[in-house]
Structures are given as C-alpha cells and as structure tokens.
Design a protein around this motif. Structure first.
Motif, PDB file in Angstrom:
ATOM      1  N   CYS A 306       0.833  -1.197   0.000  1.00  0.00           N
ATOM      2  CA  CYS A 306       0.000   0.000   0.000  1.00  0.00           C
ATOM      3  C   CYS A 306       0.877   1.260   0.000  1.00  0.00           C
ATOM      4  O   CYS A 306       1.691   1.455   0.906  1.00  0.00           O
ATOM      5  CB  CYS A 306      -0.912  -0.003   1.223  1.00  0.00           C
ATOM      6  N   PRO A 307       0.757   2.155  -1.006  1.00  0.00           N
ATOM      7  CA  PRO A 307       1.609   3.355  -1.074  1.00  0.00           C
ATOM      8  C   PRO A 307       1.412   4.279   0.117  1.00  0.00           C
ATOM      9  O   PRO A 307       2.324   4.981   0.516  1.00  0.00           O
ATOM     10  CB  PRO A 307       1.178   4.042  -2.376  1.00  0.00           C
ATOM     11  N   SER A 308       0.224   4.287   0.677  1.00  0.00           N
ATOM     12  CA  SER A 308      -0.058   5.206   1.778  1.00  0.00           C
ATOM     13  C   SER A 308       0.691   4.819   3.043  1.00  0.00           C
ATOM     14  O   SER A 308       0.740   5.583   3.993  1.00  0.00           O
ATOM     15  CB  SER A 308      -1.566   5.219   2.073  1.00  0.00           C
ATOM     16  N   ARG A 309       1.308   3.614   3.038  1.00  0.00           N
ATOM     17  CA  ARG A 309       2.039   3.164   4.228  1.00  0.00           C
ATOM     18  C   ARG A 309       3.539   3.121   3.958  1.00  0.00           C
ATOM     19  O   ARG A 309       4.281   2.331   4.538  1.00  0.00           O
ATOM     20  CB  ARG A 309       1.526   1.797   4.672  1.00  0.00           C
ATOM     21  N   CYS A 389      -6.590   6.191   7.025  1.00  0.00           N
ATOM     22  CA  CYS A 389      -7.359   6.695   8.167  1.00  0.00           C
ATOM     23  C   CYS A 389      -6.878   6.063   9.469  1.00  0.00           C
ATOM     24  O   CYS A 389      -6.764   6.724  10.504  1.00  0.00           O
ATOM     25  CB  CYS A 389      -8.843   6.413   7.962  1.00  0.00           C
ATOM     26  N   TYR A 390      -6.582   4.769   9.402  1.00  0.00           N
ATOM     27  CA  TYR A 390      -6.068   4.073  10.596  1.00  0.00           C
ATOM     28  C   TYR A 390      -4.740   4.678  11.040  1.00  0.00           C
ATOM     29  O   TYR A 390      -4.510   4.925  12.235  1.00  0.00           O
ATOM     30  CB  TYR A 390      -5.904   2.583  10.287  1.00  0.00           C
ATOM     31  N   ASP A 391      -3.837   4.951  10.082  1.00  0.00           N
ATOM     32  CA  ASP A 391      -2.539   5.531  10.422  1.00  0.00           C
ATOM     33  C   ASP A 391      -2.691   6.920  11.025  1.00  0.00           C
ATOM     34  O   ASP A 391      -1.987   7.285  11.977  1.00  0.00           O
ATOM     35  CB  ASP A 391      -1.653   5.600   9.176  1.00  0.00           C
ATOM     36  N   CYS A 392      -3.623   7.697  10.472  1.00  0.00           N
ATOM     37  CA  CYS A 392      -3.846   9.048  11.007  1.00  0.00           C
ATOM     38  C   CYS A 392      -4.353   8.992  12.436  1.00  0.00           C
ATOM     39  O   CYS A 392      -3.894   9.741  13.313  1.00  0.00           O
ATOM     40  CB  CYS A 392      -4.818   9.809  10.117  1.00  0.00           C
ATOM     41  N   CYS A 393      -5.305   8.095  12.688  1.00  0.00           N
ATOM     42  CA  CYS A 393      -5.844   7.947  14.047  1.00  0.00           C
ATOM     43  C   CYS A 393      -4.768   7.476  15.014  1.00  0.00           C
ATOM     44  O   CYS A 393      -4.676   7.951  16.147  1.00  0.00           O
ATOM     45  CB  CYS A 393      -7.007   6.966  14.038  1.00  0.00           C
ATOM     46  N   ARG A 394      -3.938   6.542  14.546  1.00  0.00           N
ATOM     47  CA  ARG A 394      -2.865   6.042  15.406  1.00  0.00           C
ATOM     48  C   ARG A 394      -1.869   7.149  15.729  1.00  0.00           C
ATOM     49  O   ARG A 394      -1.412   7.279  16.882  1.00  0.00           O
ATOM     50  CB  ARG A 394      -2.158   4.881  14.708  1.00  0.00           C
ATOM     51  N   ASP A 395      -1.528   7.972  14.726  1.00  0.00           N
ATOM     52  CA  ASP A 395      -0.584   9.068  14.960  1.00  0.00           C
ATOM     53  C   ASP A 395      -1.156  10.089  15.940  1.00  0.00           C
ATOM     54  O   ASP A 395      -0.426  10.638  16.779  1.00  0.00           O
ATOM     55  CB  ASP A 395      -0.237   9.758  13.642  1.00  0.00           C
TER      56      ASP A 395
END
Length: 725
Positions: A306-309, A389-395
């Motif tokens: 996934c490019p977003s990761r 969205c998951y990465d943003c919430c985790r950050d």
C-alpha cells in the motif's frame, strides 16, 4: 414383493427410500464439520506460530480431504430430492460456497506436493468442481433450485475461476522449487563462509550458533514452497475471490432471515427433514472459518504494497509477466512429443497442435497473472483509504501517549542498527524485491523467540546427571564401561552405540541392590532426557540403525516396567543377591539369548557385519560386554560396595552423555542443510528448539578440553574410545 420395495398392490414404495435421508444429512454435516475443524486448526496454528500466511498443515488437497469434501457438498449434486423451504435452498448455496472456500484455503498446500501428486489432486478436484457446476445447472433448469439463482451463478463463476487459477498456479511449483533450491545452495555457501569467519572471533559459542541459526532460518523460511505460494499474486487474488464468495452466501442468508417476505417458497418439507438446519449451520461455520486465512493473506499482501504506508508507489514494473509463471509451459512446448507414429505429416500435425495448445495456455497464464495483479491493485485502491485513516488515528493517539522511549531503551530489545543484517539471505522471486525488507523484518527474531521459549523447558535432570562427569579426568568414564578387550559373543565385535550403551548401563544400575528409589528415578529421568538429543546426533550416522532400534526397545521396557528384555531387573535387585551375582545373572541371560538365536539361525555369521544383527542380539551383546568389563575390574574398584558401583555407573553414563552432546553444534549445522526444501523450515525450527533447550549444556561442555578428532569422528563412539584408551 415387499422386500423388493413394492407394496401389496405392486406400487413402488418411494417413501421407504427417503427414510435414511435425514441421517445422510447428519453425515453431510459431519463431513462439513470435519472441514471446518481442519481449517480452524490451520488458523490457530498460523496465529500460534505467527505465520499469518497460514500454511496448510491440517487441511490440504489430498485423497482424504477430497473424499470428505465430496461428501460435504452432496446437496449440490443431488438432482431430484425436493428442496421446497428456504433453509433447503440456502443449504444448496452453502454447499457450493464451501467448495470455493476449501480451494482458497488449501491453495498453499500445492507447494509441498510432488509433480505427480499435483497432477492427480488437481485432476480429481477439477472433476469434482465440473460435476458440481453441471449438476447445479441441471437443477436450475429443472427447478430444484428456484431461488438465489444469481447467487448460484456468481459462486459457480467464482468456483470455475478459482479452479483455473489453482491449476495454472500449480504449473509454476516445479519451476519455483528448482529456482529456489539453486538460490538456496548459493546463499548457504555464503552463510557457511560468514559462520567460518565468526568462528575466528572471540564471540561466545552460543552467540555464534544463534547468528548461524538466524541466517539458516531466513533462507529456509523465505524459500518454503507454501510461503512462496501463499505470498504469490494468484493466492492474493484467490483470497479476494474467497471473500466475495463468502459475502455472497452471507448476503443470501441475511436476505432470507431479515426479509423473508421477498421470497416465495413451496409448501412441504424436504426429505432431509430436520438435518437440513444442521447442514446449513455447519457449512456456514465452515465457510466463515475457512475464509479467515485467505482473507488475512489478501489483507497482508495489500498492506505490504500500500503506497499510503510508505511502500513503493510505482506499479508499472509489477505488471510484467515474470518468467517463472510460464517457464514450465515453455519447456513443455520446446520438448519433442514422443509418439509411436512414423508418418512425418501426422507427427507434424500433432506437434503443431501441441504448440498451439501450449501457446493458448501461456496466454491464459499471462491473463490470470495480469488479472490477479489488477485485483490486487483494485484492492489496494479500496483499502488504502481505510489504512490511511487508521494511520492518522494512530498518529493522533500517539501524540497523547506518554513518551516511553527511555523505558524502551533499557529493555532487552537491541536497537535495529545493532541487529544482524539478514536481507541478503532472503530468498525471493522476480518481482518480489519490495517484499525483502518486510520478510526480513517479520522473521528476524523468530529463532530468538523459539530459543527463549525452549529455554523455559531446560532438561534439568540431564544437567544434574552431567554434573557427575569429571572434567579433570577428561571423558575417562567413556572407556571404563568397556575398558578391557573383552571378546564379544561372536568372532567380530559389534560397534558401540551411544544410546545402546546408555540404556544398558542404566539397566545394570537399576539392578544394583540397596539403592534408594530417589536416585534411580533421577538417573532414569536424566537418561530419558538425554536420549532425546543422543538420538538426534545418532541420526547423523547411517550404519547403526539396528543398534538404535535395540536401544529404543530396551529402553521402553526399562523405563516403563524395569525389565531388560526378559529379565525383571528391579525384582533381581530385591532377591538378596550381591552385585557380582547380579552381574553374572545379567551376563548369562545375555549369553543365553545370543546362543539360542545362533542355534536357530546358523547363517548369522554370514551377515555382512555385526551392525546388521537382529536388535535382541545387539542388546544381548552390549549387556554381555559391559557386564564382563565390570566383573573383570570388580575387585580393583571394590564394586562389591553397591553404592560405589552405582556411583561409578552414574559417572560412566554422565561421561558418555557429555561426549555425545559435544556434537550438538555439528547436529544443529547439519540439521539446517540436509533436509528437502519442503521440510527445511521445520528442520531449522527444530534445531532452534534444540539449541534453546541445550544452551546451558553447550556452554558447560564448551569449557572442557576436547580430543583432537574431526567433526565426523566425534560423532562416532568407537572413535572416542580408541582415542582416549
């Protein structure tokens, strides 16, 4: 006439024929439950060992599983049994969906099969799938299936696509195995060179072994055929198709139970009766459990790319058709077709037909791979938003989390920069360059995990027994049990065997009178733990098979019943005899066994070597030689004192174990290289467990001065005996 199925009036009694159907439904449910349990076991095994590509250990494509699947999907091929209710129609659909699920779930298992086995199983599976599709089409035409027509059509299409994907993926397995085997041998040579350089450093022995295991594990794991198939693009695509199949069944069930008024069913009941609900329940559970593994494989493949990761953003290179996908088909096209036809024109026609057919297959294979990559791209585009969205919430959550960097630095984990770089030992195929770092990161610490886990189960009785060994005297006990040139029971001496000598000495120790049961139990427990590793080391030798079998047979009787072959050794110690008399009884018993066998088998001396004697004869020979050795030294060592004899035997056992276990390093190295590509991963895992359990033993033995023998000689007991004596 009644016995022939007809009534008194001569009319066929059809109702009688339907009576067993509810129990047949139970049979179908049991087969479905067996599939569910096997697939669930694979999921549990994958989570337990943190293999999230879920290798097929319990549920594979073979004759047994195909037979069970055939029983489980009987409703799909039942052409004439009325199915009027909604549950009946759903059970038909669930049987069809179950086939899709088992094909997706068991896809990695083709990596462990031989070529003929792949062909046989794929053909058998293809016959089953085609039969199911044809029968469902007939039922759709005759009206046996009158609802969920679109769902049936979609699942049949998915079933056919999965069969084609599975079949053409199987064609790549031989090529992949050959390629990875060649690559493994090159990497193995590199690992050996690095290990040789590490041996010249001042690093502790256990650290050298640990680093060697990490290299071997990374190679063995990443070239595991099941892992290669499991991470392939076709397996990823099959996971998406499996999800679609399960979602289709779920949609039909939700519509039926939540919006029942949207359907019109017939009146009456199925001949399967009450068992239909049981079949529907078990098959729905089987589909649900069976979808877990393919779905996670699909998700992980998306997550990796996934490019977003932070993964690679360019996809243009990924849409090339890698050579290994079509290599087998190209080789088949280039090979001549040997047919018993002399006519040149006929041979040319057949050859041209073969070439055109294989060109078609190559085109289909290219289309399958391209479509699979498109499915992966669509999945990535769909899931990237969710993952982002998951990465943003985790950050955001991390901003409100207290900084624990100081605590982490003080932990046991080493910084990433100080860890061994294993990326060059990752075996990957063309087009998998982006996965190298991911595979290295996910498996870097696997061997350390198993080693730490195994260290919690140290062989404490074995370590207590090894403490009886006398480091200042070398391995003197190794010669004391056979210190004199005692003639064996035949003209030629049988070779000594680590395990047989140990169990024979332990048998004599149990027979020694006036020894407390606590000491005997500890001796048996220590020898029992030691034999596990002794057998592993003896596996490196191929000429002592019968001696090892003799040791196993003798030890079974000694450990469980305190019997040496036909002699009750514990009872012998309680008869009031002194130690000399007991040794003479055991020696005479061994002599009688040998002489009796020799009378019945006059050709015994014609055997190639004593190592091929029958196991009871080898056990008797070992007992005779050891008893005679002890008797000849009986007065000099004052063995009439029972405690002294028991202590001496304990030292002999300890020295034999210590000498044998000095080969653990060699065993671990050989274990990592000699197995086949299908078994190599499990072999390295076993070596890591052995290292973890024996780490303290290796440290203890490494401090002792060892004889100047080469590694091959150190694994042979007689070489030690000759060197020390």
């Amino acid at each position: 006439m009644g016995k022939l199925g007809c009534g008194i009036d001569g009319v066929l009694n059809e109702a009688k024929f339907s009576e067993p159907l509810p129990w047949i439904g139970v049979y179908i449910a049991a087969a479905s439950l067996a599939c569910a349990v096997a697939m669930a076991a694979d999921v549990i095994h994958g989570f337990r060992h943190w293999k999230l590509w879920f290798p097929c250990k319990f549920f594979t494509i073979n004759a047994t599983s195909l037979t069970i699947i055939t029983v489980a999907v009987k409703l799909s091929v039942d052409l004439n049994t009325p199915m009027p209710r909604g549950q009946d129609q759903l059970a038909k659909l669930s049987s069809t969906a179950l086939i899709c699920t088992v094909m997706c779930n068991s896809m990695p298992s083709i990596g462990t099969m031989e070529n003929k086995e792949i062909l046989t199983n794929i053909v058998a599976l293809g016959i089953l799938v085609i039969t199911v599709i044809v029968n469902i089409c007939i039922q759709l035409g005759t009206g046996v299936i009158f609802v969920f027509e679109l769902e049936h059509a979609l699942i049949m299409f998915l079933m056919l696509v999965l069969l084609v994907v599975l079949s053409f993926s199987a064609l790549t397995v031989p090529t992949i195995k050959r390629y990875l085997e060649l690559k493994y041998m090159k990497k193995y040579e590199m690992a050996q060179k690095e290990c040789s350089k590490a041996n010249e450093t001042d690093k502790p022995l256990e650290q050298k072994l640990r680093e060697a295991l990490m290299r071997y594990w990374m190679m063995a794991h990443t070239c595991s055929p099941q892992f290669v198939v499991g991470r392939s693009v076709t397996c990823t695509a099959s996971g998406a198709l499996c999800l679609l199949s399960a979602a289709t069944l779920a949609e039909a069930m939700v519509r039926f139970y939540l919006v029942p008024e949207s359907f019109k069913f017939c009146k009456g009941d199925s001949d399967y009766g009450w068992s239909i609900n049981l079949v529907l329940l078990t098959q729905a559970v089987a589909v649900g459990l069976g979808t877990i593994a393919p779905a996670i494989r699909w998700f992980l493949a998306i997550n990796f790319r996934c490019p977003s990761r932070g993964r690679k953003k360019g996809y243009s290179r990924e849409y090339r058709l890698e050579e290994y996908w079509i290599r087998t088909l190209v080789e088949m096209k280039e090979c001549p077709l040997n047919i018993p036809v002399r006519n040149r024109l006929c041979r040319r026609i057949v050859h041209d037909a073969k070439v055109k057919f294989l060109n078609l297959c190559i085109g289909i294979q290219g289309g399958i791979v391209f479509t699979s990559k498109v499915i992966r791209l669509i999945s990535i585009l769909f899931m990237s938003v969710i993952l982002l969205c998951y990465d943003c919430c985790r950050d955001q959550l991390m901003k409100f989390t207290p900084d624990n960097s100081v605590g982490n630095d003080s932990g046991s984990e080493l910084p990433h920069s100080s860890k061994l770089d294993l990326s060059r030992f990752v075996l990957h195929l063309e087009g998998e360059d982006s996965l190298v770092e991911v595979m290295m990161k996910d498996n870097r610490d696997a061997t350390d995990y198993w080693r730490r886990k195994a260290r919690k189960r140290q062989p404490k009785y074995l370590m207590e027994l090894l403490e009886l060994s006398r480091p200042s005297e070398g391995f003197k006990g190794l010669t004391e049990f056979d210190s004199f040139k005692v003639p064996s029971l035949d003209t030629e001496e049988a070779p000594n065997c680590w395990s047989l000598s140990l169990v024979t000495l332990t048998s004599i120790a149990i027979a020694v009178p006036s020894i407390d049961s606590y000491s005997i139990k500890h001796l048996i427990a220590g020898v029992n733990e030691g034999l596990v590793y002794v057998r592993n080391i003896e596996d490196m030798q191929g000429n002592l098979v019968n001696s090892r079998k003799a040791a196993d047979v003798v030890w079974l009787g000694v450990e469980l019943y305190h019997r040496w072959l036909n002699v009750d050794i514990r009872k012998l110690s309680l008869q009031g005899k002194n130690t000399r008399e007991i040794l003479e009884v055991l020696s005479d018993s061994a002599n009688n066994i040998f002489m009796e066998f020799k009378k019945c088998n006059a050709n015994l001396c014609l055997l190639d070597s004593p190592s091929k004697w029958p196991i009871k004869v080898l056990a008797a020979n070992s007992m005779y030689r050891i008893c005679q050795s002890i008797l000849l030294d009986y007065e000099n060592r004052n063995y009439k004192m029972t405690e002294r004899l028991f202590e001496a035997i304990g030292v002999m056992v300890s020295d034999i174990l210590a000498a044998c276990l000095t080969n653990l390093k060699q065993f671990i190295t050989i274990k990592c290289s000699t197995s086949s590509i299908e078994e190599r991963e499990e072999s390295v895992r076993h070596a890591a467990h052995v290292m973890g359990k024996t780490e303290m033993i290796v440290k203890l033995l490494h401090k002792r001065s060892l004889p100047g023998l080469n590694p091959d000689q150190m694994a042979v007991m007689d070489e030690w005996h000759h060197f020390i004596s």
